[in-house]
Write a protein that holds these residues in place. Structure first.
Motif, PDB file in Angstrom:
ATOM      1  N   LEU A 100       6.695  -8.678  -6.533  1.00 11.39           N
ATOM      2  CA  LEU A 100       6.150  -7.449  -7.125  1.00 11.39           C
ATOM      3  C   LEU A 100       7.136  -6.291  -6.978  1.00 11.39           C
ATOM      4  CD1 LEU A 100       2.395  -7.586  -6.010  1.00 11.39           C
ATOM      5  CD2 LEU A 100       3.407  -8.316  -8.179  1.00 11.39           C
ATOM      6  N   PHE A 101       7.816  -6.217  -5.850  1.00 15.15           N
ATOM      7  CA  PHE A 101       8.832  -5.175  -5.664  1.00 15.15           C
ATOM      8  C   PHE A 101       9.978  -5.362  -6.651  1.00 15.15           C
ATOM      9  CE2 PHE A 101       6.778  -3.687  -1.940  1.00 15.15           C
ATOM     10  CZ  PHE A 101       7.372  -2.485  -1.574  1.00 15.15           C
ATOM     11  N   ALA A 102      10.332  -6.622  -6.887  1.00 16.08           N
ATOM     12  CA  ALA A 102      11.457  -6.895  -7.783  1.00 16.08           C
ATOM     13  C   ALA A 102      11.105  -6.592  -9.234  1.00 16.08           C
ATOM     14  CB  ALA A 102      11.889  -8.352  -7.636  1.00 16.08           C
ATOM     15  N   LEU A 103       9.902  -6.997  -9.663  1.00 16.98           N
ATOM     16  CA  LEU A 103       9.535  -6.887 -11.075  1.00 16.98           C
ATOM     17  C   LEU A 103       8.792  -5.592 -11.405  1.00 16.98           C
ATOM     18  CD1 LEU A 103       8.338 -10.550 -11.759  1.00 16.98           C
ATOM     19  CD2 LEU A 103      10.626  -9.570 -11.996  1.00 16.98           C
ATOM     20  N   GLN A 104       8.072  -5.049 -10.410  1.00 20.78           N
ATOM     21  CA  GLN A 104       7.280  -3.834 -10.580  1.00 20.78           C
ATOM     22  C   GLN A 104       6.429  -3.870 -11.850  1.00 20.78           C
ATOM     23  OE1 GLN A 104       9.212  -0.113  -9.807  1.00 20.78           O
ATOM     24  NE2 GLN A 104      10.452  -0.926  -8.147  1.00 20.78           N
ATOM     25  N   PRO A 105       5.512  -4.836 -11.936  1.00 20.40           N
ATOM     26  CA  PRO A 105       4.631  -4.918 -13.098  1.00 20.40           C
ATOM     27  C   PRO A 105       3.575  -3.812 -13.080  1.00 20.40           C
ATOM     28  CG  PRO A 105       3.943  -6.495 -11.461  1.00 20.40           C
ATOM     29  CD  PRO A 105       5.215  -5.866 -10.931  1.00 20.40           C
ATOM     30  N   ASP A 106       2.800  -3.701 -14.143  1.00 25.22           N
ATOM     31  CA  ASP A 106       1.681  -2.764 -14.184  1.00 25.22           C
ATOM     32  C   ASP A 106       0.759  -3.037 -12.995  1.00 25.22           C
ATOM     33  OD1 ASP A 106       0.008  -0.816 -16.084  1.00 25.22           O
ATOM     34  OD2 ASP A 106      -1.368  -2.315 -15.227  1.00 25.22           O
ATOM     35  N   PHE A 107       0.184  -1.971 -12.421  1.00 26.93           N
ATOM     36  CA  PHE A 107      -0.580  -2.156 -11.182  1.00 26.93           C
ATOM     37  C   PHE A 107      -1.814  -3.020 -11.385  1.00 26.93           C
ATOM     38  CE2 PHE A 107      -2.398   1.728 -12.958  1.00 26.93           C
ATOM     39  CZ  PHE A 107      -3.757   1.582 -12.732  1.00 26.93           C
ATOM     40  N   PHE A 137       0.822  -1.212   0.000  1.00 27.71           N
ATOM     41  CA  PHE A 137       0.000   0.000   0.000  1.00 27.71           C
ATOM     42  C   PHE A 137       0.860   1.268   0.000  1.00 27.71           C
ATOM     43  CE2 PHE A 137      -2.316   3.348   2.266  1.00 27.71           C
ATOM     44  CZ  PHE A 137      -3.496   3.408   1.524  1.00 27.71           C
ATOM     45  N   LYS A 138       1.854   1.315   0.896  1.00 27.29           N
ATOM     46  CA  LYS A 138       2.629   2.540   1.072  1.00 27.29           C
ATOM     47  C   LYS A 138       3.685   2.754  -0.011  1.00 27.29           C
ATOM     48  CE  LYS A 138       2.457   5.076   3.992  1.00 27.29           C
ATOM     49  NZ  LYS A 138       1.691   6.353   4.118  1.00 27.29           N
ATOM     50  N   SER A 139       4.074   1.686  -0.689  1.00 28.93           N
ATOM     51  CA  SER A 139       5.129   1.815  -1.696  1.00 28.93           C
ATOM     52  C   SER A 139       4.650   2.489  -2.974  1.00 28.93           C
ATOM     53  CB  SER A 139       5.676   0.433  -2.052  1.00 28.93           C
ATOM     54  OG  SER A 139       4.669  -0.344  -2.692  1.00 28.93           O
ATOM     55  N   GLY A 140       3.355   2.515  -3.199  1.00 33.22           N
ATOM     56  CA  GLY A 140       2.829   3.088  -4.430  1.00 33.22           C
ATOM     57  C   GLY A 140       2.731   2.106  -5.579  1.00 33.22           C
ATOM     58  N   LEU A 141       3.078   0.831  -5.337  1.00 33.73           N
ATOM     59  CA  LEU A 141       2.947  -0.173  -6.395  1.00 33.73           C
ATOM     60  C   LEU A 141       1.492  -0.370  -6.793  1.00 33.73           C
ATOM     61  CD1 LEU A 141       5.494  -2.941  -5.300  1.00 33.73           C
ATOM     62  CD2 LEU A 141       5.704  -1.324  -7.201  1.00 33.73           C
ATOM     63  N   ILE A 170      -1.861  -5.726 -13.183  1.00 34.11           N
ATOM     64  CA  ILE A 170      -1.351  -7.099 -13.052  1.00 34.11           C
ATOM     65  C   ILE A 170      -1.196  -7.447 -11.575  1.00 34.11           C
ATOM     66  CG2 ILE A 170       0.618  -8.619 -13.484  1.00 34.11           C
ATOM     67  CD1 ILE A 170       1.076  -7.132 -16.102  1.00 34.11           C
ATOM     68  N   SER A 171      -0.643  -6.511 -10.809  1.00 33.49           N
ATOM     69  CA  SER A 171      -0.472  -6.749  -9.373  1.00 33.49           C
ATOM     70  C   SER A 171      -1.816  -6.953  -8.690  1.00 33.49           C
ATOM     71  CB  SER A 171       0.263  -5.565  -8.730  1.00 33.49           C
ATOM     72  OG  SER A 171       1.556  -5.410  -9.280  1.00 33.49           O
ATOM     73  N   LEU A 172      -2.781  -6.113  -9.017  1.00 36.63           N
ATOM     74  CA  LEU A 172      -4.105  -6.236  -8.419  1.00 36.63           C
ATOM     75  C   LEU A 172      -4.764  -7.545  -8.831  1.00 36.63           C
ATOM     76  CD1 LEU A 172      -6.279  -4.892  -6.669  1.00 36.63           C
ATOM     77  CD2 LEU A 172      -7.193  -3.843  -8.755  1.00 36.63           C
ATOM     78  N   GLY A 173      -4.551  -7.938 -10.081  1.00 36.35           N
ATOM     79  CA  GLY A 173      -5.102  -9.205 -10.545  1.00 36.35           C
ATOM     80  C   GLY A 173      -4.522 -10.388  -9.796  1.00 36.35           C
ATOM     81  N   LEU A 174      -3.206 -10.368  -9.547  1.00 31.44           N
ATOM     82  CA  LEU A 174      -2.566 -11.449  -8.796  1.00 31.44           C
ATOM     83  C   LEU A 174      -3.091 -11.513  -7.368  1.00 31.44           C
ATOM     84  CD1 LEU A 174       1.122 -11.069 -10.032  1.00 31.44           C
ATOM     85  CD2 LEU A 174      -0.420 -12.974 -10.508  1.00 31.44           C
ATOM     86  N   VAL A 175      -3.265 -10.348  -6.749  1.00 30.29           N
ATOM     87  CA  VAL A 175      -3.814 -10.308  -5.393  1.00 30.29           C
ATOM     88  C   VAL A 175      -5.215 -10.900  -5.375  1.00 30.29           C
ATOM     89  CG1 VAL A 175      -4.665  -8.772  -3.574  1.00 30.29           C
ATOM     90  CG2 VAL A 175      -2.417  -8.365  -4.603  1.00 30.29           C
ATOM     91  N   HIS A 216      17.579  -4.081  -7.750  1.00 27.91           N
ATOM     92  CA  HIS A 216      18.124  -3.558  -9.006  1.00 27.91           C
ATOM     93  C   HIS A 216      17.486  -4.307 -10.174  1.00 27.91           C
ATOM     94  CE1 HIS A 216      20.930  -2.571 -12.230  1.00 27.91           C
ATOM     95  NE2 HIS A 216      21.392  -1.595 -11.451  1.00 27.91           N
ATOM     96  N   PRO A 217      16.975  -3.594 -11.177  1.00 29.09           N
ATOM     97  CA  PRO A 217      16.208  -4.239 -12.259  1.00 29.09           C
ATOM     98  C   PRO A 217      17.002  -5.252 -13.074  1.00 29.09           C
ATOM     99  CG  PRO A 217      16.678  -1.932 -12.775  1.00 29.09           C
ATOM    100  CD  PRO A 217      17.011  -2.126 -11.336  1.00 29.09           C
ATOM    101  N   GLU A 218      18.322  -5.180 -13.055  1.00 31.44           N
ATOM    102  CA  GLU A 218      19.119  -6.112 -13.836  1.00 31.44           C
ATOM    103  C   GLU A 218      19.677  -7.267 -12.995  1.00 31.44           C
ATOM    104  OE1 GLU A 218      22.137  -3.978 -15.917  1.00 31.44           O
ATOM    105  OE2 GLU A 218      20.730  -2.684 -17.004  1.00 31.44           O
ATOM    106  N   SER A 219      19.226  -7.377 -11.772  1.00 29.79           N
ATOM    107  CA  SER A 219      19.735  -8.437 -10.900  1.00 29.79           C
ATOM    108  C   SER A 219      19.240  -9.803 -11.368  1.00 29.79           C
ATOM    109  CB  SER A 219      19.286  -8.190  -9.459  1.00 29.79           C
ATOM    110  OG  SER A 219      19.625  -9.286  -8.643  1.00 29.79           O
TER     111      SER A 219
END
Length: 231
Positions: A140-147, A89-93, A149-154, A200-203
């Protein structure tokens, strides 16, 4: 050292999860997401080893002053559900109304699931998604998909909590344990590494998280399809 003392020490080990939960929450309040996840990974590791120790030293008999199951559930709700939902919630994802929907759905359904007496199957797997939101949120933090997609997974996983689907317990589910347990340990490693490099996005750890998470989510369902729900 007496068996009673060893059993009580297992309870103390379990209780350290509450300390790690508080440290994770303090980091989350400050927006230090990588630090928060590192503490949650430590708590996840403790949760993985205290169960086998509790059974080895038979805490129900040798340390029955404390209810180990209740203690474990309290800490699991904090580290698996409450803190990850707060971070999401607080991260803005999940911005705006999507964040409100997510935290309400996650906390409410998880509270009901944790109190459900039918949460375990005959082979010690979980019946329904076991509320491991910490695992989803770190991905979700690692991949940061469209919100969306995140809401759909939840939404899908919240519904899966109450569906007749099996999800493996890395330690207690005997079938495929020789594969499942190393993969669960690998997940802990990849999660810790992703947090250490601040997502890091390239990790390369991100790919490890995806693959190990996919197995841990799908293994029980695969077993159910092959051997049946009670197989």
């Amino acid at each position: 050292m007496s068996i009673s003392l060893k059993a009580h020490l297992v309870h103390l080990l379990t209780a350290t999860g509450a300390v790690f939960a508080m440290l994770a929450m303090l980091a989350a309040v400050d927006g230090k997401w990588a630090v928060m996840f590192l503490w949650l990974v430590v708590a996840f590791f403790v949760d993985g080893i205290d169960g086998p120790l509790a059974r080895r030293y038979d805490v129900k008999t040798n340390a029955n002053t404390f209810d180990g199951v209740l203690l474990d559930l309290i800490i699991d709700y904090l580290t698996y559900v409450f803190i990850p939902a707060f971070a999401l919630f607080k991260s803005g994802l999940l911005p705006g109304w999507t964040g409100w929907v997510a935290i309400i759905v996650i906390t409410f359904t998880s509270a009901m699931y944790f109190a459900d007496n039918r949460m375990k199957t005959v082979d010690n797997s979980f019946s329904g998604f076991p509320g491991c939101w910490n695992m989803l949120v770190i991905v979700l933090f690692a991949l940061q998909p469209d919100f969306y997609i995140s809401l759909g997974l939840v939404t899908v996983l919240a519904a899966a909590m109450f569906m007749p689907l099996k999800f493996v317990h890395p330690v207690r589910t005997r079938r495929w344990r020789g594969l499942t347990l190393p993969i669960a340990l690998a997940w802990i490693f990849f999660a810790g590494w992703a947090a250490l490099v601040d997502f890091h996005p390239e990790s390369w750890a991100h790919w490890g998280l995806i693959l190990t998470s996919a197995y841990l989510i799908g293994a029980g369902i695969a077993q159910q399809l092959i051997y049946g729900r009670d197989g």
